[in-house]
Design an enzyme around this catalytic site. Structure first.
Site, PDB file in Angstrom:
ATOM      1  CB  SER B 157      26.048  -4.669  -2.291  1.00 51.74           C
ATOM      2  OG  SER B 157      25.849  -4.648  -0.911  1.00 51.74           O
ATOM      3  CG  ASP B 323      18.359  -2.329  -1.727  1.00 46.89           C
ATOM      4  OD1 ASP B 323      18.463  -2.500  -0.496  1.00 46.89           O
ATOM      5  OD2 ASP B 323      19.344  -2.261  -2.487  1.00 46.89           O
ATOM      6  CG  HIS B 356      20.966  -5.235  -0.951  1.00 45.88           C
ATOM      7  ND1 HIS B 356      21.317  -4.063  -1.591  1.00 45.88           N
ATOM      8  CD2 HIS B 356      22.141  -5.856  -0.661  1.00 45.88           C
ATOM      9  CE1 HIS B 356      22.640  -3.988  -1.670  1.00 45.88           C
ATOM     10  NE2 HIS B 356      23.165  -5.064  -1.120  1.00 45.88           N
TER      11      HIS B 356
END
Lengths: 231, 383
Positions: B157, B323, B356
């Site tokens: 991320s 995701d 995610h």
């Protein structure tokens, strides 16, 4: 069953645990070369190239399972589709680009060849020979799509959408001005150099063809003009 | 300060905070910080030739306590399943460092830092920072402790953004890199989500223009809503359905009111409420802004591949099927650029329905891939 699953089951003769054509291909690669293996499966050939030939070898593979297995064994492999992703690679970035037993599954055969010849200084291609006498006989006498040791999937469930004979491939190379540097065929009895055998013979008795190709870079530009991508 | 033997695997001492010596620290926006504190944590032992350093880059709201047990919360560190003795990022083999990012509220310099001129937290007077600033602070810290090359930089991320920035900014310092569930630039959709979060905070009257410190009031309601909205983006439709479906919370029937009838509502409210106790609202504004500004190609004439020309770094790019915050297409953009730069890159999209957040969870295929990549890289590096 997905295309990728099928890739692994394109049955070929095996020496020990390794496909004979992969062993032959690995021997053709100069030690320490930069190599791109397209459709590398679980990394069988890459492993030989990296660990036995000291090559800087990369792979491109469609199936998640194949990529995972390859990366988990320490190989550099990108999950992607050769029909669309080869354009991303720089010209002459590799000494060899290898496509073993996958040419017949490509959507655009000529474009794939063009990209490989652009990316690599040399291109190594192997494919099952649809001109083999068993194939001819099965179609002639049985009247059905041939299933052989090399082509072991039924017509409705095969990834092989662009099958060709060794003669077809030689003709295509002539038409496109591709230089055939070396050519071999595999029979039940082993590898034959095509130089010593007439084409009619290898096309009749070869299970698969193995070619080392190259192309004059200047001519490649012309080819690009004449054959826009996807043409 | 020593970097060896301060901590033992799995058990940490209290927070380690270092002052950057090379100040004032010039930021990308032109401002300068006269003092920069870095909160950091290390695991494992640095080898003699300092070739076994793994830098972990954390995501938006995390901190330097990646492995073992968090000394403050008593919970497992954010990557405790991945980092530790005998684990994928093996602290018996690697010297693992994790630094709290610039702009955070969890130890390093950020909006909570006291401004010596006013003796109050800087709050909204803190300069706007970038992902590049975070990375440059990390590099300055490593200079200070005498670590030149990183065996691997890993992160998911926003951590993945830092990984990419590291490889583009300091290619000679990064031997291998694992950017996970990330992108080379923040998408319009992600900027939009960030803006919703920031507006929720700033619309809370308790935010008070950012000067809420010492007033006895905090923009908890706003920050909570920001977290709830963001939390949805970390999950997936399938994941939410599997976990909650339309199940009701401690009741037999809907109440025809606006109480949390559904379990998913109750869950989100809980996520929001617990978040405000560990995170500062202004910090949230600054860090989300840093992500918005992230665009590696923009710093390289608009061509992403230029960021990695002549790179020698080995890359392993990973994305997850479910995701939708950092979808696989954005990882493919990175891979395409790396291929164009003739970089040594592996890429896998891993099957997971956990959205995610998959990069923080136990996904065996993900672990196998990282283990394989790290093993092969370590072998080449002679570790």
């Amino acid at each position: 069953m997905s295309v990728s699953d099928n890739d692994k089951s394109v049955g070929l003769g095996r020496a020990g645990d390794i496909r004979v054509d992969l062993l032959e291909i690995s021997k053709m690669v100069e030690p320490g070369s930069r190599v791109l293996d397209i459709g590398c499966g679980d990394g069988e050939l890459l492993d030989i190239l990296v660990n036995e030939r000291g090559a800087d070898a990369r792979g491109l593979e469609l199936s998640r399972e194949g990529v995972s297995a390859s990366v988990a064994r320490g190989l550099s492999v990108v999950q992607g589709n050769a029909d669309t992703d080869l354009v991303d690679y720089p010209s002459d970035g590799f000494d060899y680009v290898i496509l073993s037993q996958t040419l017949q599954a490509m959507r655009d055969t000529r474009e794939c060849l063009r990209q490989m010849l652009r990316i690599g200084k040399r291109t190594i291609v192997s494919f099952p020979n649809f001109g083999h006498w068993r194939v001819r006989l099965k179609l002639l006498l049985g009247g059905r799509m041939p299933e052989t040791e090399t082509l072991d999937l039924p017509w409705y469930n095969t990834p092989n959408i662009h099958l060709c004979t060794i003669r077809d491939f030689v003709n295509l190379c002539e038409d496109l001005g591709i230089t055939i540097e070396q050519s071999y065929t595999f029979t039940h009895y082993g590898k034959l150099s095509s130089r010593s055998m007439p084409l009619w013979y290898t096309n009749l008795f070869g299970d698969q063809g193995l070619f080392v190709l190259s192309y004059d870079d200047d001519g490649l530009d012309e080819w690009i003009d004449d054959n826009p991508a996807g043409a | 300060m020593t970097t060896q033997g301060d901590t033992k695997n799995g058990s940490q001492s209290a927070a380690q905070v270092s002052l950057l010596r090379d100040v004032p620290f010039r930021l990308e926006n032109g401002a300068a910080l006269d003092e920069v504190e870095i909160a950091w944590q290390d695991y494992g032992t640095l080898n003699a030739d300092k070739s076994n350093v793994v830098l972990l880059c954390h995501a938006l709201t995390m901190d330097q306590y990646a492995a073992g047990t968090h000394p403050v919360t008593g919970k497992a560190g954010w990557w405790a399943n991945m980092v530790g003795p005998g684990k994928v990022i093996d602290t018996d083999r690697f010297y693992v460092l994790c630094l709290n990012v610039l702009g955070s509220c969890l130890g390093s310099t950020g909006p909570l830092t006291i401004d010596p001129k006013t003796n109050k937290p800087m709050g909204i007077n803190f300069p706007v920072i970038t992902i590049g600033d975070m990375v440059r602070v990390q590099a300055a810290f490593l200079d200070q402790i005498g670590i030149d090359q990183l065996f691997c930089v890993v992160g998911g991320s926003m951590g993945g953004m830092q990984v990419l920035d590291w490889t583009a900014r300091f290619p000679e310092r990064v031997y291998s890199a694992i950017p996970i569930a990330t992108a080379a630039r923040h998408s319009a959709q992600n900027i939009a989500f960030d803006e919703v979060g920031r507006q929720a905070i700033m619309a809370d009257p308790n935010w008070q223009g950012g000067a809420y410190y010492g007033t006895g009031k905090r923009p908890d309601a706003g920050l909570s809503v920001a977290r709830m909205a963001a939390h949805i983006t970390y999950l997936s439709e399938a994941g939410l359905h599997d976990k909650f479906g339309r199940e009701l919370q401690d009741r037999e029937a809907v109440t025809y009111g606006f109480d949390a009838d559904f379990q998913v509502e109750s869950y989100l409210r809980y996520q929001g409420n617990t978040f405000v106790d560990r995170f500062d609202a202004n910090s949230y504004l600054y860090i989300t802004r840093a992500m918005d500004y992230f665009d590696i190609a923009a710093d390289h004439d608009g061509v992403l591949a230029n960021a990695w020309r002549h790179t020698q770094t080995r890359f392993c790019v990973v994305s997850f099927t479910s995701d939708w915050l950092f979808p696989t297409s954005q990882s493919r953009d990175i891979v395409r650029a790396l291929n164009a730069a003739a970089a040594d890159v592996s890429f896998v999209e891993i099957e997971s329905d956990k959205g995610h957040d998959s990069f923080l969870l136990d996904v065996p295929e993900f672990f196998d891939i990282l283990r394989g990549f790290l093993d092969a890289s370590a072998q080449r590096r002679g570790i």
